[in-house]
Design a protein around this motif. Structure first.
Motif, PDB file in Angstrom:
ATOM      1  N   GLY A 246      -3.655  11.801  13.383  1.00 46.73           N
ATOM      2  CA  GLY A 246      -4.488  12.856  12.846  1.00 46.73           C
ATOM      3  C   GLY A 246      -4.115  13.337  11.466  1.00 46.73           C
ATOM      4  N   ARG A 247      -3.282  12.618  10.726  1.00 43.85           N
ATOM      5  CA  ARG A 247      -2.860  13.053   9.392  1.00 43.85           C
ATOM      6  C   ARG A 247      -3.489  12.175   8.314  1.00 43.85           C
ATOM      7  N   THR A 248      -3.401  12.628   7.084  1.00 44.03           N
ATOM      8  CA  THR A 248      -3.894  11.844   5.959  1.00 44.03           C
ATOM      9  C   THR A 248      -2.916  10.707   5.678  1.00 44.03           C
TER      10      THR A 248
ATOM     11  N   ASN B  53       8.167   1.602   4.457  1.00 44.43           N
ATOM     12  CA  ASN B  53       8.160   3.059   4.541  1.00 44.43           C
ATOM     13  C   ASN B  53       6.845   3.522   5.159  1.00 44.43           C
ATOM     14  N   GLN B  54       6.625   4.836   5.164  1.00 51.22           N
ATOM     15  CA  GLN B  54       5.433   5.365   5.816  1.00 51.22           C
ATOM     16  C   GLN B  54       4.158   4.890   5.123  1.00 51.22           C
ATOM     17  N   ALA B  55       4.204   4.758   3.794  1.00 52.12           N
ATOM     18  CA  ALA B  55       3.023   4.299   3.057  1.00 52.12           C
ATOM     19  C   ALA B  55       2.634   2.886   3.495  1.00 52.12           C
ATOM     20  N   PHE B  56       3.625   2.009   3.631  1.00 51.94           N
ATOM     21  CA  PHE B  56       3.321   0.641   4.063  1.00 51.94           C
ATOM     22  C   PHE B  56       2.806   0.635   5.504  1.00 51.94           C
ATOM     23  N   GLN B  57       3.423   1.410   6.384  1.00 52.81           N
ATOM     24  CA  GLN B  57       2.973   1.439   7.773  1.00 52.81           C
ATOM     25  C   GLN B  57       1.545   1.958   7.877  1.00 52.81           C
ATOM     26  N   ASP B  58       1.201   2.958   7.055  1.00 51.08           N
ATOM     27  CA  ASP B  58      -0.170   3.469   7.068  1.00 51.08           C
ATOM     28  C   ASP B  58      -1.144   2.431   6.531  1.00 51.08           C
ATOM     29  N   LEU B  59      -0.724   1.697   5.488  1.00 52.21           N
ATOM     30  CA  LEU B  59      -1.571   0.629   4.962  1.00 52.21           C
ATOM     31  C   LEU B  59      -1.841  -0.401   6.049  1.00 52.21           C
ATOM     32  N   ARG B  60      -0.809  -0.827   6.745  1.00 47.35           N
ATOM     33  CA  ARG B  60      -0.988  -1.816   7.809  1.00 47.35           C
ATOM     34  C   ARG B  60      -1.896  -1.270   8.909  1.00 47.35           C
ATOM     35  N   THR B  61      -1.705  -0.016   9.284  1.00 47.50           N
ATOM     36  CA  THR B  61      -2.539   0.585  10.324  1.00 47.50           C
ATOM     37  C   THR B  61      -4.006   0.576   9.929  1.00 47.50           C
ATOM     38  N   LEU B  62      -4.295   0.954   8.685  1.00 43.37           N
ATOM     39  CA  LEU B  62      -5.685   1.009   8.231  1.00 43.37           C
ATOM     40  C   LEU B  62      -6.292  -0.385   8.117  1.00 43.37           C
ATOM     41  N   VAL B  63      -5.505  -1.362   7.668  1.00 38.74           N
ATOM     42  CA  VAL B  63      -6.030  -2.727   7.590  1.00 38.74           C
ATOM     43  C   VAL B  63      -6.344  -3.239   8.995  1.00 38.74           C
ATOM     44  N   ARG B  64      -5.478  -2.950   9.950  1.00 37.04           N
ATOM     45  CA  ARG B  64      -5.745  -3.351  11.333  1.00 37.04           C
ATOM     46  C   ARG B  64      -7.014  -2.677  11.858  1.00 37.04           C
ATOM     47  N   SER B  65      -7.250  -1.446  11.439  1.00 33.86           N
ATOM     48  CA  SER B  65      -8.467  -0.745  11.844  1.00 33.86           C
ATOM     49  C   SER B  65      -9.703  -1.402  11.240  1.00 33.86           C
ATOM     50  N   VAL B  66      -9.586  -1.858   9.997  1.00 36.02           N
ATOM     51  CA  VAL B  66     -10.699  -2.580   9.370  1.00 36.02           C
ATOM     52  C   VAL B  66     -10.989  -3.860  10.142  1.00 36.02           C
ATOM     53  N   VAL B  67      -9.939  -4.553  10.573  1.00 33.80           N
ATOM     54  CA  VAL B  67     -10.133  -5.773  11.361  1.00 33.80           C
ATOM     55  C   VAL B  67     -10.842  -5.444  12.675  1.00 33.80           C
ATOM     56  N   ARG B  68     -10.475  -4.338  13.303  1.00 32.81           N
ATOM     57  CA  ARG B  68     -11.155  -3.922  14.542  1.00 32.81           C
ATOM     58  C   ARG B  68     -12.639  -3.663  14.275  1.00 32.81           C
ATOM     59  N   LEU B  69     -12.927  -3.033  13.147  1.00 35.39           N
ATOM     60  CA  LEU B  69     -14.319  -2.756  12.795  1.00 35.39           C
ATOM     61  C   LEU B  69     -15.078  -4.061  12.598  1.00 35.39           C
ATOM     62  N   PHE B  70     -14.448  -5.008  11.936  1.00 37.53           N
ATOM     63  CA  PHE B  70     -15.096  -6.312  11.751  1.00 37.53           C
ATOM     64  C   PHE B  70     -15.354  -6.995  13.089  1.00 37.53           C
ATOM     65  N   THR B  71     -14.354  -7.007  13.983  1.00 38.58           N
ATOM     66  CA  THR B  71     -14.500  -7.743  15.236  1.00 38.58           C
ATOM     67  C   THR B  71     -15.622  -7.183  16.108  1.00 38.58           C
ATOM     68  N   SER B  72     -15.940  -5.892  15.938  1.00 38.85           N
ATOM     69  CA  SER B  72     -17.053  -5.325  16.708  1.00 38.85           C
ATOM     70  C   SER B  72     -18.370  -5.980  16.304  1.00 38.85           C
ATOM     71  N   HIS B  73     -18.525  -6.317  15.017  1.00 42.23           N
ATOM     72  CA  HIS B  73     -19.717  -7.045  14.558  1.00 42.23           C
ATOM     73  C   HIS B  73     -19.617  -8.524  14.940  1.00 42.23           C
ATOM     74  N   TRP B  74     -18.448  -9.075  14.758  1.00 45.60           N
ATOM     75  CA  TRP B  74     -18.226 -10.498  15.019  1.00 45.60           C
ATOM     76  C   TRP B  74     -18.520 -10.859  16.468  1.00 45.60           C
ATOM     77  N   ARG B  75     -18.072 -10.051  17.406  1.00 45.38           N
ATOM     78  CA  ARG B  75     -18.311 -10.339  18.820  1.00 45.38           C
ATOM     79  C   ARG B  75     -19.799 -10.366  19.143  1.00 45.38           C
ATOM     80  N   ARG B  76     -20.554  -9.537  18.436  1.00 42.19           N
ATOM     81  CA  ARG B  76     -21.989  -9.458  18.702  1.00 42.19           C
ATOM     82  C   ARG B  76     -22.728 -10.685  18.181  1.00 42.19           C
ATOM     83  N   ASP B  77     -22.217 -11.300  17.110  1.00 42.72           N
ATOM     84  CA  ASP B  77     -22.948 -12.375  16.446  1.00 42.72           C
ATOM     85  C   ASP B  77     -22.460 -13.772  16.790  1.00 42.72           C
ATOM     86  N   ARG B  78     -21.337 -13.901  17.473  1.00 43.15           N
ATOM     87  CA  ARG B  78     -20.820 -15.234  17.763  1.00 43.15           C
ATOM     88  C   ARG B  78     -21.813 -16.043  18.585  1.00 43.15           C
TER      89      ARG B  78
END
Length: 732
Positions: free
Chosen positions: A278-280, A381-406
């Motif tokens: 829940g943080r920035t 550090n925390q900045a890198f961990q947050d970057l990784r978390t957000l990139v993983r979230s982007v991948v999750r967002l992509f897979t929601s579309h990908w599963r529908r179109d496969r």
């Protein structure tokens, strides 16, 4: 008392340079990339990497030459020969840019030790504008002497009239000889791959070109970016801002389905699970481009992509100011845990071998993303961990579309051991057929097929087209066998987890049952001892204390009483929902109190015909999840609301967490689906199955059912009167 003071100082030994060179740079490819990045920092527009005479270490010559700003004698002494000088870091912090507008990539002042890793001898030739050329020779073996101090090794820099950088040209040339190891084809290919992928293929660095010269392997000299990205089956582009919001564009151009495109804006906080809490995020804004392929041979061939080409570029790479940061995206580097998650759910996730990903950050807005000293990635550090978390979230967002179109044919199906045996037999048959000397040939109409002719034809060269067809069939069977094997392994892994959980549950039931029996027996013995200890007040006091402790333990374990019946036939009977709610809250009391979560229970009690243990287990899981996500929510007001609705036979459990992201709603009740960092993904699945066994339903609440507050996830356990009557008929 006599006190003496002495001025002392660190005095590094010369071998420190050897230690740094050997341990800060992992291999030759990383070393060459460091030297190329130094050229970028020097405002070079062209860099040439030459690998010459690779037959043996003694003859090998490695040359890195650029047309950058070069160095004066003061620069050479005060910067290049001064390890850990921080002039680049200071320039970066103050946003001080070069003449070409670049922020320096380096910052620690140790990248120059890459030359030590590449060879034992160095000749450095450099020239700055308006100055003579400087030549410096270094024999790194001199630095290996254990008794020599660093300041005791004198080097000689020669100023001379320009011989390499003539006219008005400037730059730096490094000539490295006496290689420390052999340059195998595998190593040259790694250098080729690393330099080819050095720059962002979507947005190359302006006015910066790298060339590779290697006469021993001329086919590896081309390091221009590939056009493979234009042939991806799926494409996803996202811009993530500093708050964690994402603007995205998605495109499906898979040859087996109807093309589709969509775009939108999403908050990634719900997809990030509990990792942002829940943080920035501390990472700055960045871009993510994903190019994904279906690795089925026919679809790759249709798109003009070979598996070898895809394998050479796959992985998710990280670019800073459009230059790549190693080792992210290298073979075997799973920094986003894509392969780890795909093993858990092969049909629902993408792996590193089917995606070319680009994560693009700019130093100016991501100054907290800093290099490790050994150049093997960024400090976590925390900045890198947050970057990784957000990139993983982007991948999750992509897979929601990908599963529908496969294409439906590429979705994972359930396989059995019979499938594996069938495919293995077909594979063996294809191998035998391909290995035969008498590969079938084509007979023309009317052709003589006498034994003599057959013998002659049998000795002829096999039909190449027929062999090719068989090889293609063989390749297809190998791929099918791989798929069957992976699916069987995944099913076996899931069965193992289920068996472990079942064993844990049975053990817990046994412990609860046996504990209650032994406590009851102990209480009887205590009472007998109390009667024998008449007149001995001290002994009686001790026995009374033991009795109090036993009663306390008994009361604590009574909370688990409903689970004790899980292994037996839990009879359908009248069940108080209020009692079930109270017990579920009691099971989670420690977490609720320690986290300061405000719990409210509203509505009136009602009775259902059901199995009490199962109802408690479902509500226990809902409260447990709600207490977890309420602490992640980000509103600061941690709440759980449980509402009983007799008129509709419903129980609602609502929390103040981040809620359920729309893109994961369809997966919510599937096994092994979780947004928790260390979750099993079985809680909601098991609870939904339990509800179904009761003739009831566990689902997400719709907007009309949920209260205005709190605004997080809202689940409904709904009891069906018809199903209850059926269960009552069969259960009693």
């Amino acid at each position: 008392m006599v006190v003496r003071t002495h001025a002392v100082a660190f005095r590094p030994r010369a071998r420190l340079v050897s230690v740094l060179g050997e341990h800060l740079i992992s291999d030759q490819a990383v070393g060459l990339v460091e030297l190329v990045k130094n050229s970028y920092d020097a405002d070079a527009t062209e860099v040439t990497v030459e690998l010459l005479n690779l037959a043996g270490p003694a003859s090998t010559l490695v040359v890195v030459e650029d047309n950058g700003s070069g160095m004066t004698l003061d620069d050479l002494v005060g910067k290049w020969l001064s390890p850990a000088v921080d002039h680049k870091e200071r320039g970066k912090s103050s946003n001080e840019r070069t003449a070409l507008g670049r922020l320096p990539i380096g910052e620690k002042g140790v990248g120059r030790f890459a030359v030590h890793h590449l060879g034992r001898r160095l000749r450095l030739i450099t020239r700055a504008a308006g100055h003579d050329e400087i030549c410096l020779d270094i024999d790194w073996d001199r630095f290996d002497a254990s008794e020599t101090f660093l300041d005791g090794l004198d080097l000689t820099a020669v100023e001379r009239s320009p011989e390499v950088f003539v006219g008005k040209s400037t730059g730096t040339r490094l000539e490295i000889t006496s290689s420390r190891g052999s340059w195998s084809e595998k190593l040259v290919r790694k250098v080729h791959r690393t330099l080819k992928r050095l720059q962002n293929p979507v947005r190359e660095v302006e006015n910066f070109r790298v060339r590779m010269v290697c006469p021993d392997y001329p086919e590896l000299q081309d390091i221009d970016p590939t056009d493979i990205l234009n042939r991806a089956h799926y494409e996803f582009r996202a811009l993530v801002d500093a708050e964690g919001s994402c603007d995205y564009e998605y495109r499906c151009r898979h040859p087996g389905v109807t093309p589709r495109a969509s775009s939108g804006t999403e908050s990634l906080s719900a997809l990030a699970g509990d990792e942002l809490a829940g943080r920035t995020p501390e990472s700055g804004p960045f871009w993510v481009n994903l190019y994904v392929w279906d690795r089925s041979s026919n679809f790759l061939q249709t798109s003009g992509v070979s598996r070898r080409e895809l394998d050479a570029h796959c992985g998710v790479s990280l670019f800073r100011d459009d230059l790549r940061v190693l080792p992210y995206g290298e073979p075997g580097d799973d920094w986003l845990f894509l392969d780890q998650e795909r093993i858990q759910a092969p049909a629902e996730r993408i792996g590193n071998n089917q995606v070319i990903g680009l994560v693009i950050v700019e130093q100016e807005t991501n100054l907290q993303l800093r290099d490790k000293t050994n150049r093997e990635g960024l400090i976590e550090n925390q900045a890198f961990q947050d970057l990784r978390t957000l990139v993983r979230s982007v991948v999750r967002l992509f897979t929601s579309h990908w599963r529908r179109d496969r294409p439906t044919g590429t979705k994972q199906r359930s396989v059995t051991a019979t499938d594996g045996v069938r495919t293995a037999r077909a594979l063996a048959s294809a191998i035998r057929q391909t290995a035969r000397d008498d590969v079938p040939v084509r007979w023309s109409p009317g052709q003589d097929r006498s034994p003599e002719t057959r013998e002659t034809v049998g000795r002829q060269k096999p039909d190449e087209e027929g062999v090719l067809t068989q090889r293609q069939a063989l390749s297809k069977l190998v791929n099918e066998l791989d798929g069957v094997s992976s699916s069987l392994q995944e099913q076996e892994r899931r069965r193992d987890i289920m068996r472990q959980l079942a064993a844990t549950g049975l053990a817990a039931e046994r412990v609860v049952h046996e504990f209650g029996r032994q406590v009851a027996a102990a209480m009887e013995h205590v009472q007998q001892l109390e009667s024998l200890a008449r007149g001995d007040d001290r002994t009686r006091d001790v026995l009374r204390a033991v009795a109090v402790s036993l009663r306390t333990l008994r009361n604590e374990f009574r909370v688990l009483a409903p689970y004790e019946s899980a292994g037996r036939a839990d009879r359908v009977r009248s069940t108080s929902i209020a009692d079930a709610v109270r017990l579920a809250l009691l099971l989670n009391q420690h977490t609720l109190e320690s986290q300061g979560i405000d719990v409210s229970v509203e509505g009136d009690d009602f009775q259902v015909r059901s199995r009490p243990a199962a109802v408690v287990q479902i509500l226990d899981n809902l409260v447990h999840n709600a207490s977890y996500w309420a602490t992640v929510g980000g509103t600061g007001d941690q709440q759980i609301l449980v509402t009983m609705r007799p008129e509709s036979h419903q129980v609602l459990v609502v929390d103040s967490g981040p809620g359920i992201h729309p893109e994961v709603v369809d997966e919510l009740f599937r096994p092994f689906t979780t947004l928790k960092v260390e979750g099993t993904g079985l809680g909601l699945f098991v609870s939904a199955e339990l509800a179904r066994s009761l003739g009831s339903t566990l689902r997400l609440a719709d907007e009309a059912e949920r209260p205005d507050e709190p605004g997080g996830a809202a689940f409904v356990l709904e009891f069906s009167r018809e199903a209850q009557n059926k269960k009552e008929h069969h259960g009693e």
